[in-house]
Design a protein around this motif. Structure first.
Motif, short mmCIF file in Angstrom:
data_model
loop_
_atom_site.label_atom_id
_atom_site.label_comp_id
_atom_site.label_asym_id
_atom_site.label_seq_id
_atom_site.Cartn_x
_atom_site.Cartn_y
_atom_site.Cartn_z
N LEU A 454 1.02 -1.17 0.03
CA LEU A 454 -0.16 0.04 -0.15
C LEU A 454 0.87 1.20 -0.18
CD1 LEU A 454 -3.28 0.64 0.73
CD2 LEU A 454 -2.58 0.94 2.98
N VAL A 479 -4.60 6.48 -1.44
CA VAL A 479 -4.22 5.26 -1.28
C VAL A 479 -4.01 4.55 -2.59
CG1 VAL A 479 -4.71 2.98 -0.50
CG2 VAL A 479 -5.53 4.91 0.79
N THR A 481 -3.19 0.42 -3.89
CA THR A 481 -2.88 -0.78 -3.39
C THR A 481 -2.58 -1.82 -4.63
OG1 THR A 481 -4.54 -0.32 -1.94
CG2 THR A 481 -3.83 -2.66 -2.28
#
Length: 590
Positions: A454, A479, A481
């Protein structure tokens, strides 16, 4: 290792970290570091520039091998304040470690006992020690010598601490450690101390599993909420109420809380009412008891349930599926004069067997009534001017960030404010790290491996306009991922398996706007997710001893539409008023 680093280096610059490719490169770098020697690792760290060094520290620490730990400890000098950013990235990577070792905790304990040039880094060391204690105890390592030593150090130094800053530091460590033996200490600080110390001890108790909250804990929380022994500020009282309502409350406990609504200050009454309504709307465990109590007209009547105010509490689903669900909860508490006291955004992830507190961002403010010549609420007359932000990420409490402390600092920040956000945490985190080999009864061996990472950037800011009597808080969560998985069965005549990758990039923003030129003041809360690219690929393969290989690939790449998460209808109505009434010039902040 050096060749591999050169092939991925361009993806590791700070401005590239919001891309999933940066996370993919980070994970491949970790796998190569695990095969490297201490000297090879140090060679790369010593030859790189300031821009990419923090990302290298993230990867080297996340590799979690004896060689990588020795290399990073050799490289970092905690007596040098100029490298505090690298020290902080190392410490947070330790806190998020998927397989922490006793040696890691022992090394941090040694650093804490030694000289540390930066006081904030010293605080972060002991906070991360708390997180490692909890993780090692979860793996049945509570009796390890390093764990016992770290526990003794934190508990003994907390009991001897005189300065508020030191008390706060050790309470934050206990908030991560969640030691059952620390509960009596936390109760003492929650009930007998003032302001931020009392609030911190109460929020630490809130993180414990309800099975640890004994009769003594609930009695103390009831005394705090109902102010049986002394006057407490609103933030502590509402936290105490939340602990009671989330730990299998009795009929009388719920009834007493409901009867108190109406006797409380206006904004606290509205907040408690919203909390009760959220328990019912979201079908929380205590909702059955609340419904029983509400059958009594003394607790459920118009006078009690028609309180006006702007404070609120609301929960909802981000996603809901048969295997995994994710929820958000957003609560916001104001002072009687219309100034923010606390906003709290939580995101939790659930599967069939476990729960993960993915993130929490809390913005707190106090003692700001003097700015608008307002009267402080009961129990808050002597609080210093303060605003700050605290975050929990993947069950790890991070070091809180202060926006301003004291009236002089407040005025200088207001007069020179640019509206820029303050960073709370930024970096690359190893999210999933799992590998297993199984010998099947029929002969073949099966192996499975999952690796996920992440890239995260959490920042927040708080702005005031005295001229327009308006304030705004903004929390941004960015974010990216990447997760890869591989399952394989290998027999002497055929090898078959499946590889899967998943990547997503997204951003979640929480904005709260308050206009306090009238009462009840206007409050608009918004929680937005931007347009997010999502990619998922699957590869199935078989290979024979002859060398022939069969492969099938499939996947999808979609752009998930952005959306604004629905909060309660009252909030929607108020947002229409806020944005309908705002003039174009109201965007000029001090």
């Amino acid at each position: 290792l050096s060749e591999h680093w050169q092939s991925i280096r361009e993806h590791m610059y700070p401005d590239k970290l919001s891309n999933a490719e940066a996370v993919r490169s980070f994970l491949s770098f970790i796998q190569n570091i695990r095969k490297a020697t201490k000297e090879e690792i140090l060679q790369i760290m010593r030859s790189e520039n300031k821009e990419v060094l923090p990302q290298i520290v993230d990867a080297v620490t996340s590799a979690q091998t004896p060689a990588s730990l020795e290399a990073v400890l050799d490289f970092l000098d905690f007596k040098d304040a100029s490298t505090s950013l690298l020290q902080e990235r190392f410490l947070y990577a330790c806190g998020f470690a998927s397989h922490p070792s006793e040696m890691l905790l022992k090394s941090l304990t040694g650093k804490f006992k030694g000289d540390i040039a930066n006081e904030e880094i010293r605080e972060t060391v002991v906070i991360v020690m708390g997180a490692l204690i909890r993780k090692l105890c979860e793996r049945e390592g509570c009796k390890l010598p390093a764990v016992l030593e770290a526990k003794r150090l934190i508990l003994n130094r907390l009991e001897k601490a005189k300065k508020d800053d030191n008390v706060r530091m050790y309470l934050l460590a206990l908030k991560n450690a969640l030691l059952p033996e620390a509960i009596p200490l936390l109760l003492k600080y929650a009930e007998s101390e003032e302001g931020p110390i009392s609030n911190l001890a109460a929020t630490a108790l809130q993180r414990y599993d309800p099975s640890f909250l004994t009769k003594e804990v609930k009695e103390t929380m009831n005394r705090i909420y109902h102010q049986n022994r002394k006057v407490h500020e609103k933030t502590v009282r509402t936290t105490a109420a939340a602990i009671i309502l989330n730990s299998n409350p009795s009929y009388m406990e719920v009834k007493n809380i409901l009867l108190s609504i109406g006797e409380l200050p206006l904004e606290m009454s509205k907040y408690m009412l919203s909390m009760i309504q959220d328990i019912l709307h979201f079908e929380m465990p205590s909702s059955k008891t609340v419904r029983r109590v509400l059958k009594d007209m003394r607790t459920h009547n118009y006078d009690r349930f028609s309180k006006t105010g702007s404070s609120s509490a609301y929960s909802g689903y981000i996603t809901r599926g048969p295997d995994v669900s994710s929820t958000y909860s957003l609560d916001i508490l104001y002072s009687g004069s219309g100034i923010l006291r606390r906003s709290n955004l939580n995101i939790r992830i659930f599967d069939r067997n476990a729960e993960l507190h993915a993130s929490q961002v809390v913005i707190e403010a106090q003692g700001l009534e003097s700015i608008i010549a307002a009267t402080p609420d009961e129990g808050e007359e002597n609080l210093d001017s303060f605003a700050g932000m605290s975050a929990i990420l993947f069950d790890v409490q991070l070091r809180p960030v202060t926006f301003f402390q004291g009236y002089g600092d407040l005025m200088s920040k207001m007069l020179s404010a640019t509206g820029d956000s303050m960073n709370v945490v930024k970096g690359l985190i190893l999210l999933t790290d799992y590998s297993q080999e199984i010998q099947l009864q029929s002969g073949p061996s099966a192996s499975t491996e999952f690796l996920g990472g992440l890239a995260i950037d959490i920042s927040g800011g708080m702005e005031f306009s005295l001229w327009y009597r308006e304030s705004k808080t903004n929390v941004k969560n960015r974010v990216a991922t990447f997760v890869s998985g591989n399952a394989e069965v290998d027999s002497f005549f055929v090898k078959t398996g499946m590889e899967t990758t998943l990547e997503v990039e997204t951003s979640l923003d929480f904005i709260s706007t308050v206009q306090f030129s009238q009462y009840p003041f206007l409050v608009c809360m918004q929680m937005d997710r931007v347009e997010s690219p999502f990619r998922h690929y699957v590869t199935k393969y078989e290979s024979l001893p002859s060398g022939r290989r069969y492969t099938a690939r499939g996947g999808k790449a979609v752009l998930l539409a952005g959306n604004e998460y629905p909060l309660h209808q009252e909030n929607s109505n108020m947002c229409k008023q806020v944005f309908g009434a705002k003039s174009e010039s109201s965007s000029n902040w001090f």
